[in-house]
Design a protein around this motif. Structure first.
Motif, PDB file in Angstrom:
ATOM      1  N   ASP A 146       0.769  -1.106   0.001  1.00 24.58           N
ATOM      2  CA  ASP A 146      -0.038   0.007  -0.038  1.00 24.58           C
ATOM      3  C   ASP A 146       0.974   1.287   0.031  1.00 24.58           C
ATOM      4  O   ASP A 146       0.360   2.366  -0.206  1.00 24.58           O
ATOM      5  CB  ASP A 146      -1.068   0.075   1.216  1.00 24.58           C
ATOM      6  N   GLY A 148       2.116   3.050   2.222  1.00 23.64           N
ATOM      7  CA  GLY A 148       1.723   4.033   3.171  1.00 23.64           C
ATOM      8  C   GLY A 148       0.111   4.448   3.040  1.00 23.64           C
ATOM      9  O   GLY A 148      -0.508   5.474   3.533  1.00 23.64           O
ATOM     10  N   ARG A 149      -0.493   4.197   1.882  1.00 28.40           N
ATOM     11  CA  ARG A 149      -1.964   4.850   1.757  1.00 28.40           C
ATOM     12  C   ARG A 149      -3.092   4.489   2.493  1.00 28.40           C
ATOM     13  O   ARG A 149      -3.801   5.148   3.130  1.00 28.40           O
ATOM     14  CB  ARG A 149      -2.405   4.241   0.432  1.00 28.40           C
ATOM     15  N   ASN A 150      -2.872   3.187   3.366  1.00 29.02           N
ATOM     16  CA  ASN A 150      -3.808   2.953   4.268  1.00 29.02           C
ATOM     17  C   ASN A 150      -3.535   3.917   5.627  1.00 29.02           C
ATOM     18  O   ASN A 150      -4.496   4.403   6.179  1.00 29.02           O
ATOM     19  CB  ASN A 150      -3.593   1.573   4.666  1.00 29.02           C
ATOM     20  N   LEU A 151      -2.057   4.094   6.117  1.00 26.00           N
ATOM     21  CA  LEU A 151      -2.107   4.891   6.905  1.00 26.00           C
ATOM     22  C   LEU A 151      -2.300   6.221   6.669  1.00 26.00           C
ATOM     23  O   LEU A 151      -2.982   7.000   7.395  1.00 26.00           O
ATOM     24  CB  LEU A 151      -0.544   5.113   7.377  1.00 26.00           C
ATOM     25  N   ASP A 152      -2.232   6.858   5.467  1.00 21.11           N
ATOM     26  CA  ASP A 152      -2.696   8.093   5.168  1.00 21.11           C
ATOM     27  C   ASP A 152      -4.355   8.179   5.188  1.00 21.11           C
ATOM     28  O   ASP A 152      -4.648   9.264   5.707  1.00 21.11           O
ATOM     29  CB  ASP A 152      -2.277   8.406   3.524  1.00 21.11           C
ATOM     30  N   ILE A 154      -6.111   6.458   7.219  1.00 16.00           N
ATOM     31  CA  ILE A 154      -6.376   6.557   8.604  1.00 16.00           C
ATOM     32  C   ILE A 154      -6.111   8.261   9.364  1.00 16.00           C
ATOM     33  O   ILE A 154      -6.877   8.687   9.785  1.00 16.00           O
ATOM     34  CB  ILE A 154      -5.612   5.501   9.370  1.00 16.00           C
ATOM     35  N   ASN A 155      -4.979   8.568   8.774  1.00 18.00           N
ATOM     36  CA  ASN A 155      -4.648   9.896   9.225  1.00 18.00           C
ATOM     37  C   ASN A 155      -5.583  11.005   9.031  1.00 18.00           C
ATOM     38  O   ASN A 155      -5.974  12.050   9.610  1.00 18.00           O
ATOM     39  CB  ASN A 155      -3.338  10.279   8.921  1.00 18.00           C
ATOM     40  N   ARG A 156      -6.146  10.944   7.695  1.00 13.72           N
ATOM     41  CA  ARG A 156      -6.909  12.073   7.096  1.00 13.72           C
ATOM     42  C   ARG A 156      -8.492  11.796   7.771  1.00 13.72           C
ATOM     43  O   ARG A 156      -8.775  12.890   8.096  1.00 13.72           O
ATOM     44  CB  ARG A 156      -7.399  11.725   5.542  1.00 13.72           C
TER      45      ARG A 156
END
Length: 178
Positions: A146, A148-152, A154-156
């Motif tokens: 991913d 970092g897409r999944n973490l991004d 969640i952060n959004r």
């Protein structure tokens, strides 16, 4: 698609405008079945390569109607997977490539999709897998895919939630001051 689903694909199940095919039948041991292996039909979104293949088939088989893929030697629908498998084996031998079952093309499609960061739920639906099969057989290809897409995401969501909470607190303060 499974080889048994490919040889059973009919033009009526192809929507070139939308770039999708409906997989709802199969052909096993020279017998047509009005269901897939899992007895669950599915809509498959065609990637650009798959769409190009279907487009090429239009000129070859659409006017004849019925099946999208036909035996080029006979012009008739494929009788079974075994006939295709013999031709596949001969083509690999002629290209001096070690034999691999046609099923491995499907496995490669799943693996490439997961490595590219596609959502595993979407990949499972596209390939006709259950989530249990997807996670059991292919989960090892997911970590890091991913980028970092999944973490991004969640952060959004957290940031958006924080903004809403902050607006709520500010309104409550204003009510108290008034």
């Amino acid at each position: 698609m499974r080889p048994s689903e490919q040889i059973a694909l009919l033009w009526q199940d192809v929507d070139l405008r939308s770039g999708v095919v409906m997989v709802r039948r199969s052909r096993v041991l020279a017998k047509d079945k009005e269901r897939t292996k899992t007895a669950v039909g599915r809509e498959v979104e065609l990637n650009t390569r798959a769409l190009a293949v279907i487009e090429r088939q239009r000129t070859r088989t659409q006017l004849a109607g019925g099946h999208v893929f036909r035996n080029p030697s006979t012009g008739k629908p494929w009788n079974d997977e075994q006939t295709q498998r013999r031709i596949w084996a001969a083509a690999l031998a002629a290209a001096k490539v070690r034999y691999r079952p046609p099923k491995e093309c499907r496995d490669t499609s799943v693996t490439l999709s997961l490595q590219a960061g596609a959502d595993p739920v979407w990949v499972a639906k596209q390939h006709g897998h259950s989530l249990m099969v997807m996670m059991r057989d292919y989960a090892k290809w997911i970590p890091g895919a991913d980028k970092g897409r999944n973490l991004d995401a969640i952060n959004r969501a957290i940031s958006a939630n924080s903004a809403v909470e902050s607006q709520y607190r500010n309104r409550e303060k204003e009510k108290t001051l008034n």
